[in-house]
Structure formats: structure tokens, C-alpha cells
Scaffold this motif. Structure first.
Motif, short mmCIF file in Angstrom:
data_model
loop_
_atom_site.label_atom_id
_atom_site.label_comp_id
_atom_site.label_asym_id
_atom_site.label_seq_id
_atom_site.Cartn_x
_atom_site.Cartn_y
_atom_site.Cartn_z
N ASP A 26 0.86 -1.18 0.00
CA ASP A 26 0.00 0.00 0.00
C ASP A 26 0.89 1.23 0.00
OD1 ASP A 26 -1.88 1.99 0.30
OD2 ASP A 26 -2.99 0.97 1.89
N ASP A 53 0.41 4.17 -1.25
CA ASP A 53 -0.27 5.42 -0.92
C ASP A 53 -0.30 5.64 0.59
OD1 ASP A 53 -0.93 6.34 -3.53
OD2 ASP A 53 -2.55 4.88 -3.62
N ARG A 54 -0.54 4.58 1.31
CA ARG A 54 -0.55 4.68 2.78
C ARG A 54 0.85 5.01 3.30
NH1 ARG A 54 -2.62 -0.12 6.89
NH2 ARG A 54 -2.33 1.05 8.85
#
Length: 335
Positions: A306, A308-309
């Protein structure tokens, strides 16, 4: 009256695709040429399948190289999760051939290697492969390998990307002498003889990085001799560069060499630009780091599944601003 088109079985189409990629992308040595000639002569359907591959390549010869490369990458990424039809594979092959002749950059930019691979991953994907000899191969993002467990030795060919290798004891099949078969990893820059070990191999521009976690690995540059007595041996905790003309020690990196196999980039005192470069390998598009924040130091574990996280977390912990210009273009600069 027009005659109906002769149907070619899908397995023969697959064989023709593989032969065309092998011969077009630098594997057309004397042994390959001889084997190809035997394949062509074995059946009229082989000749027909080969001719259709060549016709498709001619049809695509007028396509702009950049468009050919982008199309090849897009469809090849799709192939990582959805098996494409044979006709699409032929078109991909045609694009790959065009990109080599017209652009000369397919080896670096276009993942044609997946067409030759026994196992591969798309961008952001990871996969574990268990071999019959008990060895385990973990494929990182955008990686392609071929495997061959022969009577005399075991071979994994790394065609692109990065792998973590844990060799098995070869208890199931052994040589006639009763000894375990040698285990090799072949790269475009040379071979690696695993001496009962666990190690990471990553292809980079013009060389491979080899990081040994357990055991030892003998390094055999492509232009050198193949016997272990003449090879540098990488020991646990060390990393080496393997290039066609030699092998040299590589500097340590601030993140763990095998952390990605656990789904993270983990390290202490990492340069922000180095961390972002690693994260960008797991997403389509680019992460651009402003030089004004490139030298910021970060520590921790960042999830590659992830990105983006991970970027959002960095923005909370560091004086930086994350801007999504598009889904595929992210800029990181000062706040």
C-alpha cells in the motif's frame, strides 16, 4: 473462392512465440539455431505458425516505438493477473520485436522477458515458487524467472527483477554419483553457484546485486571462467556486484536486503529519496523527489503493498508535501 485459414493448435502457437522471442532477444546462439531448425522441420504446422508470427511483426513495423513499448508494458502487466489469449500474445511479440529494432531500449523498458518466463509478477505483485528439489524462490515486483531441474544441475534464470532464493537439499533427485546437483542462478551478467545458502539477486543497469543472508555464493562473471576456484565467494552479511567482466564488493544499503519478502521496506537512517525510489518499484508510474527534501533521514518499516498509505505516513512524520498530479505521477517536495 477464398480458402479457409488453416487452424494452428494453441500449443504450437505458444512454441512459435517462445522461439521468436528467444531468437530476437539475444538467445540465438548456435545451439538455439540448431534446435529451432529441428523444430521448424518437425511439422508443416510449425512452419505455418512461424510464418504468422513473422507476418504480425511486419504488420506492426510501422507503429511508433514509444507506443509499442507502452502497449507492451500495459498488456504484459495485465498478463500477471489474467492469462491473455494466444492472439494477444502474438501481438505483444510483434510489438517487442519492433521496439528492439526501432528503439533499442526494450531490454530496459519493456517486460518482454515475461513471455519467456515460467513464473512472473506484475508491478506491485509478489509470488512464492516451490521447486521440486525443495528450493523456494520468492519473486519481487516486476520479476520473471525460468527454471530447469536437469539431471546434472538445477538452474534458475533471472530474466528481470529480483528474487530471494532458499536452496533445498535436493533429497528427491540426485546425480548418478549420489550427490546433490549443483544449484545455479543465471543472470544476463553471469552465473551464481549457491553453496547451500539463502540469498537475494537483483538485476540493475549493467550488473546484478547479490546479497548473501546464509551460506555462501560463488560469483562467475559472464566473461570469466566457470570453475569455483577462480570465483569470488560472497559470505553471509555481504553484498557484491556481478558484472560481465568481474565481481566487486557492493556497499551496504540502509534497508534490509530481504525485507521486501515480508512486505516491507525496513531500515534506519534512510535517505528519503532512496526510500521513495524503492517504493516507486511497487506502483505504476513515478514518484518524483524534490532535491530540497532528498536528504531527509527516515527510519521505520513501510508497507510495499500500500504505497499510498506509506506516502501518507511520510507526510505526517516529515516536513514534506505529497502531490498527486495524476494516479501515475506523484511529486514529493517541501511543505
Amino acid at each position: 473462392m477464398q480458402q479457409p485459414e488453416t487452424s494452428v493448435p494453441s500449443d504450437i502457437v505458444d512454441q512459435a512465440v517462445r522461439w521468436a522471442v528467444k531468437l530476437d532477444f539475444g538467445e540465438g546462439n548456435a545451439a538455439a539455431q540448431k534446435a529451432f531448425g529441428q523444430w521448424i522441420d518437425a511439422s508443416p504446422l510449425h512452419r505455418l505458425a512461424w510464418q504468422r508470427v513473422q507476418d504480425l511483426k511486419d504488420d506492426f513495423s510501422r507503429m511508433p516505438p514509444a507506443l509499442a513499448l507502452d502497449t507492451l508494458k500495459a498488456v504484459s502487466d495485465r498478463r500477471g493477473t489474467h492469462r491473455i489469449k494466444r492472439r494477444q500474445a502474438l501481438k505483444i511479440l510483434a510489438l517487442a520485436g519492433v521496439s528492439v529494432l526501432a528503439a533499442g531500449t526494450a531490454h530496459e523498458r519493456a517486460p518482454w522477458q515475461r513471455l519467456l518466463a515460467d513464473a512472473s509478477t506484475a508491478t506491485g505483485e509478489q509470488r512464492t515458487v516451490q521447486l521440486d528439489d525443495g528450493s523456494t524462490i520468492v519473486l519481487n515486483t516486476d520479476t520473471a524467472i525460468s527454471t530447469s531441474l536437469r539431471a546434472e544441475r538445477r538452474v534458475v534464470t533471472l530474466r528481470r527483477g529480483e528474487i530471494l532464493v532458499a536452496t533445498g537439499h535436493d533429497s528427491r533427485i540426485a546425480t548418478a554419483r549420489g550427490a546433490a546437483r549443483p544449484f545455479w542462478v543465471e543472470t544476463p551478467f553471469g552465473g551464481l553457484h549457491a553453496l547451500g545458502t539463502r540469498f537475494v539477486v537483483r538485476l540493475e543497469a549493467g550488473r546484478a546485486r547479490v546479497s548473501v543472508l546464509e551460506g555462501a555464493v560463488a560469483l562467475h562473471p559472464a566473461n570469466g571462467r566457470a570453475d569455483d576456484s577462480n570465483a569470488n565467494v560472497a559470505r553471509p552479511g555481504t553484498s557484491w556486484w556481478l558484472a560481465p567482466d568481474g565481481s566487486t564488493p557492493a556497499p551496504a544499503r540502509p534497508f534490509t536486503e530481504d525485507g521486501w519478502a515480508e512486505g516491507v521496506i525496513a531500515g534506519n537512517d534512510m535517505r528519503l529519496s532512496d526510500l521513495l525510489a524503492e517504493l516507486s518499484r511497487y506502483r505504476s508510474g513515478r514518484i518524483v523527489c524534490d532535491p530540497r527534501v532528498a536528504d531527509l533521514r527516515v527510519s521505520g518499516a513501510y508497507q510495499v503493498g500500500d504505497t499510498d498509505r506509506a506516502l501518507a505516513f511520510l507526510a505526517q512524520a516529515q516536513p514534506i508535501d505529497i502531490r498527486y498530479r495524476t494516479r501515475f505521477w506523484v511529486s514529493v517536495g517541501p511543505r
